[in-house]
Design a protein around this motif. Structure first.
Motif, PDB file in Angstrom:
ATOM      1  N   TYR A 267      51.646 -30.200 -21.456  1.00 12.53           N
ATOM      2  CA  TYR A 267      51.447 -28.967 -20.682  1.00 12.53           C
ATOM      3  C   TYR A 267      52.086 -27.761 -21.367  1.00 12.53           C
ATOM      4  O   TYR A 267      51.644 -26.635 -21.183  1.00 12.53           O
ATOM      5  N   SER A 268      53.147 -28.014 -22.120  1.00  8.51           N
ATOM      6  CA  SER A 268      53.830 -26.883 -22.751  1.00  8.51           C
ATOM      7  C   SER A 268      53.555 -26.821 -24.254  1.00  8.51           C
ATOM      8  O   SER A 268      54.221 -26.090 -24.967  1.00  8.51           O
TER       9      SER A 268
ATOM     10  N   LEU B  92      43.884 -26.089 -21.925  1.00  4.18           N
ATOM     11  CA  LEU B  92      44.472 -25.686 -20.650  1.00  4.18           C
ATOM     12  C   LEU B  92      43.876 -24.353 -20.193  1.00  4.18           C
ATOM     13  O   LEU B  92      43.482 -24.195 -19.034  1.00  4.18           O
ATOM     14  N   ALA B  93      43.792 -23.421 -21.130  1.00  2.00           N
ATOM     15  CA  ALA B  93      43.320 -22.076 -20.782  1.00  2.00           C
ATOM     16  C   ALA B  93      41.852 -22.088 -20.364  1.00  2.00           C
ATOM     17  O   ALA B  93      41.413 -21.246 -19.594  1.00  2.00           O
TER      18      ALA B  93
ATOM     19  N   GLY C 248      40.467 -24.600 -18.772  1.00  2.00           N
ATOM     20  CA  GLY C 248      40.303 -25.517 -17.640  1.00  2.00           C
ATOM     21  C   GLY C 248      39.840 -26.900 -18.051  1.00  2.00           C
ATOM     22  O   GLY C 248      39.202 -27.601 -17.272  1.00  2.00           O
TER      23      GLY C 248
ATOM     24  N   ARG D 206      50.045 -31.666  -8.772  1.00  2.00           N
ATOM     25  CA  ARG D 206      49.391 -30.380  -8.494  1.00  2.00           C
ATOM     26  C   ARG D 206      50.424 -29.251  -8.442  1.00  2.00           C
ATOM     27  O   ARG D 206      50.155 -28.125  -8.844  1.00  2.00           O
TER      28      ARG D 206
ATOM     29  N   PHE E  76      51.866 -28.933 -12.306  1.00  2.00           N
ATOM     30  CA  PHE E  76      50.896 -28.591 -13.355  1.00  2.00           C
ATOM     31  C   PHE E  76      49.677 -27.921 -12.723  1.00  2.00           C
ATOM     32  O   PHE E  76      48.568 -28.466 -12.746  1.00  2.00           O
ATOM     33  N   PRO E  77      49.884 -26.733 -12.145  1.00  2.00           N
ATOM     34  CA  PRO E  77      48.803 -26.146 -11.348  1.00  2.00           C
ATOM     35  C   PRO E  77      47.545 -25.832 -12.154  1.00  2.00           C
ATOM     36  O   PRO E  77      46.471 -25.725 -11.576  1.00  2.00           O
ATOM     37  N   ARG E  78      47.649 -25.736 -13.468  1.00  2.00           N
ATOM     38  CA  ARG E  78      46.472 -25.377 -14.256  1.00  2.00           C
ATOM     39  C   ARG E  78      45.751 -26.609 -14.790  1.00  2.00           C
ATOM     40  O   ARG E  78      44.721 -26.483 -15.455  1.00  2.00           O
TER      41      ARG E  78
ATOM     42  N   MET F 138      40.770 -20.136 -12.037  1.00  2.00           N
ATOM     43  CA  MET F 138      41.283 -21.492 -11.979  1.00  2.00           C
ATOM     44  C   MET F 138      42.811 -21.511 -11.929  1.00  2.00           C
ATOM     45  O   MET F 138      43.419 -22.339 -11.285  1.00  2.00           O
ATOM     46  N   THR F 139      43.444 -20.558 -12.632  1.00  2.00           N
ATOM     47  CA  THR F 139      44.897 -20.569 -12.625  1.00  2.00           C
ATOM     48  C   THR F 139      45.401 -20.083 -11.272  1.00  2.00           C
ATOM     49  O   THR F 139      44.756 -19.300 -10.608  1.00  2.00           O
ATOM     50  N   THR F 140      46.551 -20.582 -10.902  1.00  2.00           N
ATOM     51  CA  THR F 140      47.123 -20.103  -9.658  1.00  2.00           C
ATOM     52  C   THR F 140      48.287 -19.169  -9.935  1.00  2.00           C
ATOM     53  O   THR F 140      48.829 -18.582  -9.030  1.00  2.00           O
TER      54      THR F 140
ATOM     55  N   GLU G 297      59.996 -24.429 -20.637  1.00  2.00           N
ATOM     56  CA  GLU G 297      59.018 -24.036 -19.621  1.00  2.00           C
ATOM     57  C   GLU G 297      57.625 -23.933 -20.230  1.00  2.00           C
ATOM     58  O   GLU G 297      57.482 -23.698 -21.430  1.00  2.00           O
ATOM     59  N   PRO G 298      56.572 -24.086 -19.399  1.00  2.00           N
ATOM     60  CA  PRO G 298      55.209 -23.889 -19.914  1.00  2.00           C
ATOM     61  C   PRO G 298      55.061 -22.514 -20.560  1.00  2.00           C
ATOM     62  O   PRO G 298      55.726 -21.556 -20.167  1.00  2.00           O
ATOM     63  N   LEU G 299      54.170 -22.442 -21.559  1.00  2.00           N
ATOM     64  CA  LEU G 299      54.077 -21.223 -22.366  1.00  2.00           C
ATOM     65  C   LEU G 299      53.751 -19.984 -21.537  1.00  2.00           C
ATOM     66  O   LEU G 299      54.186 -18.882 -21.868  1.00  2.00           O
TER      67      LEU G 299
END
Lengths: 428, 334
Positions: A192-193, A201-202, A204, A271, A274-276, B1-3, B109-111
């Motif tokens: 995720y990171s 990820l970007a 979807g 969820r 990792f919301p994305r 899609m992103t929150t 942390e996530p990017l």
């Protein structure tokens, strides 16, 4: 060796156990990494669930086109000409992704058969085809992630990159599994990171798959055979059994403990954290598979995967593929009766269009290729899977159009028939 | 899609020489210094003992959303840099009933957090734990503590606030105490009313927190987060299963979360079950579980993000300005 015999009794099997001890519970260890285990078609000895007249119950179904086809008329009106099999649109939304076919590539874990160049070649071809792909558990703890000098061909990052490099825009996606031991390595947090996963990820196209089990060994965790050196490296994280007596050891993951509440909360945590990413859940063909699928869907899983007892594997004790778990057809029947999850994915001995169409007719959104994808890639690392998918796509188009339908999701239970499979109405 | 919506790259961090010599940095760090001085003064006055927290250990807090832990090779054993001091805070109550520490934490942390203005990969927490306390006891404590810290900074450092252009009138309501409280479910309802699609099963997302924060003139508590949004150590309400006896303190003016806390679970079987519910492998928490099995006191506690509180009090654009040597997700810096 005495001259005692027992006609009609599995005498040779007993003698093999008497000679080899615990090793005889498994296939010969020399086959590890070369043979893909799992159910056969029921015609041969020793493999697969076949309570229905000796045949796999899904294979025993027949696909039953009607004579009168209102949906074909609708397509005719739409096109302004007679529709043919080329007019079937196989594009399928599954688990938050879009696939070129109602097909995804099943988990390939840390087993040797999926390691090295074969795993990479498979990833490249699945990417080029725009098919979603699952990367299996235990890859990171066993083979590494690939960021700090581990052999990139075996590591998770290598497969991720090989796949993403070939992936057309708007198609496919990767689902990364995490087992209990993977959780220690924080595989999901790592992916995720990671900058390499950012494009997926970007757009979807990244999912995380919570694995509760697999079809070939329901109730057990992942298993591989390791040499002494590799075993020493992972011995602090995995259970090791010295059953083969030749230096090689059996490495077992724990299957993990689940209750309805544990499953529900783990999905919510995925969820939340990792919301994305999409959330997939993989179930073994347990007797409460419909209940587990319901809990997963209600907790917000984007896809629920059921691996039938016909599912393949790198390694399993022989009793499991032969005698443990519900056949996929029975899983589908139970899930349909209980109310299916919004996106049901199924796997288990998938390789040709008929079995896939029957699964879709019984409620699945898409089918997973496991052994078939590995074999096709092994046949030709450049284009074996691509040609295999071409053949599968043509079969799907022909079968679906023969039913007077033009999308996979239009299939339903009326499209299959069996004299003895409970719950399937005999179509008129 | 992103929150979360924050995917824009962050403003670049200036080189350390320039960052450390700007008046903004100096004023922010002086305010931080005063906040910590006041916290120590307050907590010592209440009978707390300050402990020095460990930096590495075989296991650390898994309950941080989406971030990755840092592995350390400890003589061939995989250790972790602390993501929070939670496990050690509970254990420390075997020595003292009231403890605090100012603990360094590292979370990869996530990017996308590089652009939220409120995430650092390396940061400090003012950690407090009280044996025998309830959630409501420590909610009261954190309110009094924050009022004391802010009051001290405002009184002692008028020149620094003037230098930063921070109007201390922003704290008029805060200094009266009586921070508001709302339950998580109420926050979800309010956010949805404002058109924000907040999940009822998850933590308030960053945009949601900022939205609630922007509506208020003093910090406020959000309590009773749902299970599945927090770590295994937050105690579940016996009378309302699925809800946790926990809280966040959220700043006014859109600055977002300042502090998280909870009443802790100290029942062995419950902790093991909750570990599974959070996807954790109990085996790696052996030392902690052995301790819990023998018995650790029931407790409640919290951690205040030191740089976040500094950012809020000093009115800074980004939390990185509240660190002498800031580390943002994915940004290489000293």
């Amino acid at each position: 060796m005495s001259d005692l015999t027992a006609p009609g009794f599995p005498e040779e099997e007993v003698r093999r156990r008497a000679r080899a001890g615990a090793a005889a519970a498994f296939p010969p260890p020399g086959e590890y990494g070369r043979v893909l285990f799992g159910a056969g078609d029921g015609a041969e000895q020793g493999g697969g669930p076949r309570p229905y007249g000796g045949r796999d119950p899904l294979d025993a179904l027949r696909i039953t086109p009607p004579v009168l086809m209102p949906q074909r008329l609708a397509r005719l009106i739409d096109l302004g000409r007679e529709p043919g099999h080329r007019d079937v649109d196989l594009t399928t939304a599954l688990g938050g992704f879009t696939s070129a076919l109602p097909v995804y590539v099943s988990a390939l874990g840390s087993t040797r058969a999926a390691g090295g160049d074969l795993g990479l070649a498979l990833s490249r071809q699945a990417g080029a085809l725009g098919l979603p792909m699952v990367i299996g558990e235990n890859v990171v703890p066993v083979n590494g992630y690939g960021r700090q000098g581990e052999a990139a061909d075996r590591a998770l990052l290598g497969r991720l990159r090989a796949y993403a490099e070939e992936l057309p825009d708007g198609r496919g996606g990767v689902a990364v599994q995490q087992s209990t031991e993977d959780a220690d390595a924080e595989v999901w947090n790592l992916v995720y990171s990671d900058p390499a996963a950012l494009p997926l990820l970007a757009s979807g196209r990244l999912a995380f798959e919570l694995k509760l089990g697999q079809g070939a060994k329901p109730g057990l965790g992942g298993m591989t055979v390791l040499d002494a050196e590799a075993a020493a490296r992972v011995g602090d994280r995995y259970g090791l059994d010295d059953v083969f007596g030749d230096g090689r050891v059996l490495r077992s993951s724990t299957p993990g403990t689940f209750t309805a509440e544990i499953l529900r909360q783990q999905i919510r945590l995925m969820r939340n954290n990792f919301p994305r990413a999409r959330v997939w859940v993989k179930l073994h063909p347990g007797r409460d598979v419909a209940e587990a699928a319901r809990v997963a869907a209600e907790a917000g899983a984007d896809a629920v995967t059921v691996d039938g007892a016909e599912g393949g594997t790198g390694w399993a004790p022989e009793a499991f593929p032969a005698q443990v778990g519900l056949p996929l057809a029975e899983c589908l029947r139970r899930i349909a009766a209980a109310g299916p999850p919004p996106c049901l994915l199924v796997s288990g001995r998938m390789w040709e269009g008929g079995r896939a169409v029957k699964s879709l007719a019984l409620g699945a959104r898409a089918v997973g290729l496991g052994r078939a994808a590995l074999l096709a890639t092994a046949e030709d690392p450049q284009a074996g899977l691509i040609r295999f998918a071409e053949c599968l796509a043509l079969e799907l188009r022909m079968l679906i159009s023969a039913l007077g339908k033009y999308t996979p999701e239009a299939l339903d239970r009326d499209d299959v028939w069996s004299p003895d499979f409970p719950g399937i109405p005999a179509a008129g | 899609m992103t929150t979360d919506g924050h995917t824009a790259p962050a403003a670049p961090i200036p080189d350390p020489g320039r960052h450390l010599t700007t008046p903004t940095t100096r004023s922010a760090l002086r305010i931080q210094h005063q906040l910590l001085f006041a916290a120590r003064e307050f907590l010592r006055g209440r009978g707390f003992t300050e402990l020095l927290p460990p930096v590495i250990g075989p296991v650390t807090d898994p309950g941080s959303r989406g971030s990755k832990q840092v592995d350390v090779d400890f003589y061939g054993h995989r250790y972790k840099l602390m993501t929070s001091a939670i496990l050690y805070k509970q254990a420390s109550l075997l020595a003292f009933d009231k403890i605090f520490c100012i603990a360094p934490n590292v979370r990869l942390e996530p990017l996308e957090t590089a652009g939220t203005s409120r995430h650092l990969a390396e940061f400090h927490q003012l950690d407090v734990e009280v044996a025998g306390a309830s959630r409501d006891d420590v909610v009261q404590l954190v309110e009094e503590l924050v009022v004391h810290m802010v009051d001290s900074a405002v009184r002692e450092l008028p020149k620094e606030f003037a230098e930063l252009g921070r109007d201390t009138g922003a704290f008029t309501e805060l200094l009266k105490g009586s921070f508001g409280r709302m339950r998580h479910a109420e926050a979800v309802t309010e956010l949805r009313r404002l058109g924000h699609p907040q999940s009822p099963d998850a933590e308030l997302d960053w945009d949601g927190e900022a939205l609630l924060s922007a509506q208020r003139d003093r910090p406020f508590f959000v309590t009773d987060y749902p299970k599945g949004s927090r770590g295994f150590y937050d105690r579940e309400c016996p009378e309302q299963p699925g809800l946790l006896r926990n809280f966040d303190l959220i700043a006014a003016e859109g600055y977002g979360e300042l502090c998280s806390g909870s009443q802790r679970t100290n029942d062995y079987a419950e902790i093991v079950t909750r570990m599974r519910e959070t996807g954790e492998n109990p085996q790696k928490y052996r030392w902690y579980l052995d301790l819990v099995r023998e018995g650790v006191p029931g407790s409640a506690g919290f951690g205040i993000g030191v740089e976040r509180l500094t950012r809020y009090v000093a009115g800074l654009d980004g939390v990185w300005q509240a660190s002498a040597f800031p580390k943002l997700a994915g940004v290489v810096s000293p």
